[in-house]
Design a protein around this motif. Structure first.
Motif, PDB file in Angstrom:
ATOM      1  N   PRO A 124     -55.209  17.032  21.669  1.00  0.00           N
ATOM      2  CA  PRO A 124     -54.467  16.588  20.489  1.00  0.00           C
ATOM      3  C   PRO A 124     -55.038  17.087  19.166  1.00  0.00           C
ATOM      4  O   PRO A 124     -54.320  17.109  18.156  1.00  0.00           O
ATOM      5  CB  PRO A 124     -54.537  15.058  20.583  1.00  0.00           C
ATOM      6  CG  PRO A 124     -54.685  14.782  22.040  1.00  0.00           C
ATOM      7  CD  PRO A 124     -55.555  15.895  22.548  1.00  0.00           C
ATOM      8  N   SER A 170     -49.149  17.331  22.337  1.00  0.00           N
ATOM      9  CA  SER A 170     -48.736  15.947  22.597  1.00  0.00           C
ATOM     10  C   SER A 170     -49.365  15.458  23.896  1.00  0.00           C
ATOM     11  O   SER A 170     -49.194  16.086  24.950  1.00  0.00           O
ATOM     12  CB  SER A 170     -47.208  15.865  22.706  1.00  0.00           C
ATOM     13  OG  SER A 170     -46.593  16.453  21.577  1.00  0.00           O
ATOM     14  N   LYS A 171     -50.064  14.335  23.819  1.00  0.00           N
ATOM     15  CA  LYS A 171     -50.710  13.799  25.027  1.00  0.00           C
ATOM     16  C   LYS A 171     -49.702  13.519  26.129  1.00  0.00           C
ATOM     17  O   LYS A 171     -49.944  13.777  27.307  1.00  0.00           O
ATOM     18  CB  LYS A 171     -51.449  12.507  24.677  1.00  0.00           C
ATOM     19  CG  LYS A 171     -52.905  12.691  24.288  1.00  0.00           C
ATOM     20  CD  LYS A 171     -53.578  11.324  24.201  1.00  0.00           C
ATOM     21  CE  LYS A 171     -55.063  11.482  23.912  1.00  0.00           C
ATOM     22  NZ  LYS A 171     -55.753  10.172  23.879  1.00  0.00           N
ATOM     23  N   ASP A 172     -48.557  12.971  25.724  1.00  0.00           N
ATOM     24  CA  ASP A 172     -47.588  12.583  26.742  1.00  0.00           C
ATOM     25  C   ASP A 172     -46.932  13.781  27.415  1.00  0.00           C
ATOM     26  O   ASP A 172     -46.183  13.633  28.380  1.00  0.00           O
ATOM     27  CB  ASP A 172     -46.513  11.666  26.146  1.00  0.00           C
ATOM     28  CG  ASP A 172     -45.704  12.347  25.044  1.00  0.00           C
ATOM     29  OD1 ASP A 172     -46.137  13.408  24.545  1.00  0.00           O
ATOM     30  OD2 ASP A 172     -44.641  11.822  24.691  1.00  0.00           O
ATOM     31  N   LYS A 173     -47.195  14.985  26.905  1.00  0.00           N
ATOM     32  CA  LYS A 173     -46.642  16.198  27.514  1.00  0.00           C
ATOM     33  C   LYS A 173     -47.676  16.925  28.383  1.00  0.00           C
ATOM     34  O   LYS A 173     -47.392  17.996  28.911  1.00  0.00           O
ATOM     35  CB  LYS A 173     -46.151  17.149  26.421  1.00  0.00           C
ATOM     36  CG  LYS A 173     -45.000  16.632  25.569  1.00  0.00           C
ATOM     37  CD  LYS A 173     -43.691  16.632  26.335  1.00  0.00           C
ATOM     38  CE  LYS A 173     -42.523  16.293  25.417  1.00  0.00           C
ATOM     39  NZ  LYS A 173     -41.224  16.326  26.133  1.00  0.00           N
ATOM     40  N   GLN A 182     -45.480  24.815  18.664  1.00  0.00           N
ATOM     41  CA  GLN A 182     -46.675  24.004  18.858  1.00  0.00           C
ATOM     42  C   GLN A 182     -47.856  24.879  19.287  1.00  0.00           C
ATOM     43  O   GLN A 182     -48.990  24.706  18.811  1.00  0.00           O
ATOM     44  CB  GLN A 182     -46.394  22.938  19.924  1.00  0.00           C
ATOM     45  CG  GLN A 182     -47.434  21.844  20.025  1.00  0.00           C
ATOM     46  CD  GLN A 182     -47.087  20.854  21.116  1.00  0.00           C
ATOM     47  OE1 GLN A 182     -47.027  21.210  22.292  1.00  0.00           O
ATOM     48  NE2 GLN A 182     -46.827  19.605  20.745  1.00  0.00           N
TER      49      GLN A 182
END
Length: 744
Positions: free
Chosen positions: A535, A540-543, A561
């Motif tokens: 991060p 994105s952590k959730d990705k 990104q």
């Protein structure tokens, strides 16, 4: 005598009645002149690069407002010669012409030619197009009022900026761009005459729709100009014979449709419907040369990939009628359904053999394709070709011209690609291509395409490892995990090339993109360490997966990104926020908003240590010197390039992310419906060529830069490492567990 008196009296009563009707009924009901005395033209939203190249226009009406002093004499002379030769002499109404028009009205006709410029202004701004005496009387009254309120130049200025000229275009400046791709001051006499002929009937005399009638009207204009003495006989002869290239489409200075749409959405969100009519101008941070190079690179290399994988056959087949007129209609209809895609034109085959194709274009031109132009589709011209592949009369194919103007068979690609370049210090966009063609697919792959990054994620794992004591010289065992583990592994990752080199340095492992080594490094530093580290770069952590597959890029990123993340290595450790709009002005140039360039490299934006950025950068440079990205240094003939290739599992995505000087850029290729790009395809064959072709222009003229060595690192035994990991005897020995791994 009595009947004369009676007739005179009756005439007097009639005239008095007409005057009373005009001044007591019509005059009071006339609209105010605010629309012309305080003219507020509907000017569309326009979007520009940083160096003033027009890249987008949005609004119902295409219009520029050009002051009368800036309209060239040739355009004014052409218009007045055909529409109102006595414009500067009369007072708004040509009574002879008006009387003729009234008589025509009484006879059931209407002579449009009697209308002066001022009368047309009155009609266009205030009245309907109905052909009645009542409307004509209102028009004359309004004409006198306009003539008393405005100067002649002001009236002509209104007319030349407001008049409708076909193709959703209003005003001669916009028409010059639409039909000829030129500004008004660049028009030839022939072009000015063509435009001057349109107002009488914008449908019949539209040069993009009815070129023959437009040409006939142009000749009338030129004859009138000659008769009025505003051109010479020699100029008439030259202009009447001049070949005009007519597009009939909006012309922009650069291909940046995806960027224009990004800006449009932002401006409309803030200014609502006024965005489309108030003449707002938006200046972006794009550079025209960089954007043009990126656009061409994406399209060129997508087509190269597409041709490597074979011809898929015609787009559609139609029956060609025997009757010539019916055949022409059928060809026109199918080609309307298959419009040109930039330089890729649709054509209907009329004759075909293994050595020759004859075809017709939407322009009506007949062409022949032979020799090398047939090579790509040679199999489709054989007698035993499958029916859906075979090129026969009635087939709709795509064609393109080479540099020598020879035609060749091509096809619209199914694969997609994207490219984005940022200023690594400030985050300013320099180029963005969101896909092969915006008109086919408006999905912006740069900002919205979440894809697996493959090996392009590895530098961030290596960066995390540096904080745990790893160095570029650290040795890691490049053998399959199953060869050093006694555990039963559910997952046993392999190197893409199937080769294993035993103990190798971390620098070599990144350059050669060794999958097994990356997994061993991640296992050693701990999954959570890397999961918390990513991060910092904007991921994105959730990705991202929280297991060992993270090391092979099984999470999801967008090209934008990834570019922002690589900028951290490029700029010495600072996070950047991509920004696109630098300034917004109104129609008169007054600045509504200005966005100053963000400060580069402040401590508030530092996300990794300068030492980490420097050492990681040194490894990324090795990738382009001796590793999977070496073609970049060879083809660009530079030694300051840094970057990383990426190929996701089964070659579904191909990437290259890299930078030089202050430019960081990412290229991607893949299918929207994810599927393999081919067993022999990699980031180096798919995305790297796009990056090279784009960066060749971006880096042109920019000298190579050597990065200063930050405090706190030393070159020990031939490679860089943090000084805190040195001891008196040399490099600190690390306890790296490379013998076992937990399955993800």
């Amino acid at each position: 005598m009595k009947w004369i008196l009676a007739l005179t009296a009756a005439a007097g009563v009639l005239i008095a009645g007409i005057l009373a009707y005009v001044f007591l009924v019509l005059a009071p009901g006339l609209p105010a002149l605010d629309a012309v005395t305080d003219y507020q033209p509907k000017i569309p939203l326009r979007i520009y690069t940083a160096d003033n190249a027009l890249i987008g226009e949005f609004g119902e009406e295409h219009r520029d407002f050009v002051p009368i002093k800036d309209i060239p004499a040739v355009m004014k002379n052409a218009l007045l010669s055909i529409e109102d030769a006595r414009f500067y002499e009369h007072h708004g109404v040509d009574f002879i012409g008006a009387t003729r028009a009234l008589l025509a009205d009484l006879g059931g006709g209407f002579h449009q030619g009697a209308s002066t410029i001022t009368m047309q202004v009155a009609r266009n701004f205030f009245l309907t197009q109905e052909k009645t005496l009542n409307r004509k009387a209102k028009e004359i009254l309004l004409t006198f009022r306009i003539e008393s309120a405005l100067t002649k130049d002001q009236i002509l200025e209104l007319y030349m900026n407001q008049i409708y000229l076909g193709q959703r275009t209003h005003g001669f400046s916009s028409a010059a761009r639409t039909y000829f791709g030129k500004s008004l001051d660049q028009l030839t006499i022939a072009e000015a005459a063509m435009l001057a002929g349109i107002p009488q009937n914008p449908v019949r005399h539209n040069p993009a729709v009815n070129p023959q009638r437009a040409k006939e009207r142009q000749i009338l204009v030129l004859k009138s100009m000659l008769k009025k003495g505003v051109i010479t006989e020699a100029q008439y002869d030259q202009a009447s014979k001049e070949h005009l290239t007519i597009t009939g489409r909006q012309q922009f200075d650069s291909h940046a449709d995806y960027v224009a749409e990004m800006v449009r959405q932002q401006i409309v969100a803030e200014y609502k419907d006024a965005a489309y009519t108030s003449g707002i101008k938006v200046y972006t941070t794009l550079l025209k040369a960089d954007q043009d190079a990126a656009y061409e690179a994406v399209r060129k290399n997508i087509l190269i990939y597409d041709q490597r994988h074979g011809y898929r056959g015609p787009e559609v087949f139609i029956r060609l009628p025997q009757n010539e007129d019916e055949r022409d209609d059928a060809i026109d209809e199918v080609l309307r359904q298959h419009p040109a895609n930039d330089k890729l034109l649709a054509a209907v085959v009329t004759e075909s053999s293994p050595k020759l194709i004859k075809a017709e274009l939407a322009s009506g031109e007949s062409i022949e394709i032979s020799g090398d132009g047939l090579r790509f589709a040679a199999g489709a011209l054989q007698s035993n070709a499958k029916s859906d592949l075979k090129i026969v009369p009635g087939a709709v194919i795509r064609i393109i011209q080479d540099s020598k103007k020879h035609w060749g068979v091509t096809q619209l690609p199914e694969v997609e690609g994207a490219y984005v370049a940022l200023d690594a210090s400030t985050g300013a966009y320099r180029a963005l291509v969101g896909g092969f063609d915006f008109n086919r697919k408006k999905f912006n792959h740069v900002t919205s395409g979440w894809r697996q990054p493959g090996s392009s994620i590895k530098p961030f794992i290596y960066s995390a490892a540096l904080e745990k004591g790893f160095t570029p010289a650290t040795l890691i065992n490049d053998v399959q995990l199953s060869a050093t583990s006694e555990e039963a592994l559910r997952w046993d990752p392999r190197n893409d090339d199937g080769k294993y080199d035993g103990p190798i340095t971390m620098r070599t492992a990144l350059a050669q993109s060794k999958n097994v080594v990356s997994v061993r490094i991640l296992k050693s530093i701990g999954i959570n360490t890397a999961y918390q580290w990513l991060p910092r770069f904007g991921f994105s952590k959730d990705k991202q997966p929280d297991n060992l597959t993270m090391a092979l890029g099984t999470g999801s990123v967008t090209p934008l990104q990834l570019a922002s993340a690589y900028a951290v290595f490029a700029n010495g450790g600072y996070q950047v926020t991509p920004w696109l709009i630098s300034k917004i002005t109104d129609a008169k140039g007054k600045v509504l908003k200005e966005f100053p360039t963000p400060s580069a490299g402040t401590e508030e934006t530092r996300v990794i240590d300068a030492r980490n950025a420097f050492v990681t950068d040194s490894m990324l440079r090795e990738v382009t010197r001796s590793g999977t990205g070496a073609a970049a240094s060879v083809r660009l003939n530079r030694h300051d390039l840094a970057g990383k290739t990426g190929t996701s599992s089964e070659a579904v995505d191909g990437w290259f992310a890299g930078y030089a000087v202050n430019i960081v850029a990412v290229a991607w290729m893949g299918y929207d419906d994810p599927k393999s790009l081919g067993s022999r395809e990699f980031g180096a064959t798919l995305a790297l060529p796009i990056w090279i072709d784009s960066m060749r222009v971006s880096l042109n003229g920019k000298p190579e830069i050597q990065r200063p060595v930050p405090d706190g690192i030393s070159n020990a035994e031939g490679d860089w490492m943090y000084t805190e990991f040195l001891n008196g005897a040399g490099i600190k020995t690390l306890d790296i567990d490379t013998t076992s791994v937990t399955s993800p």
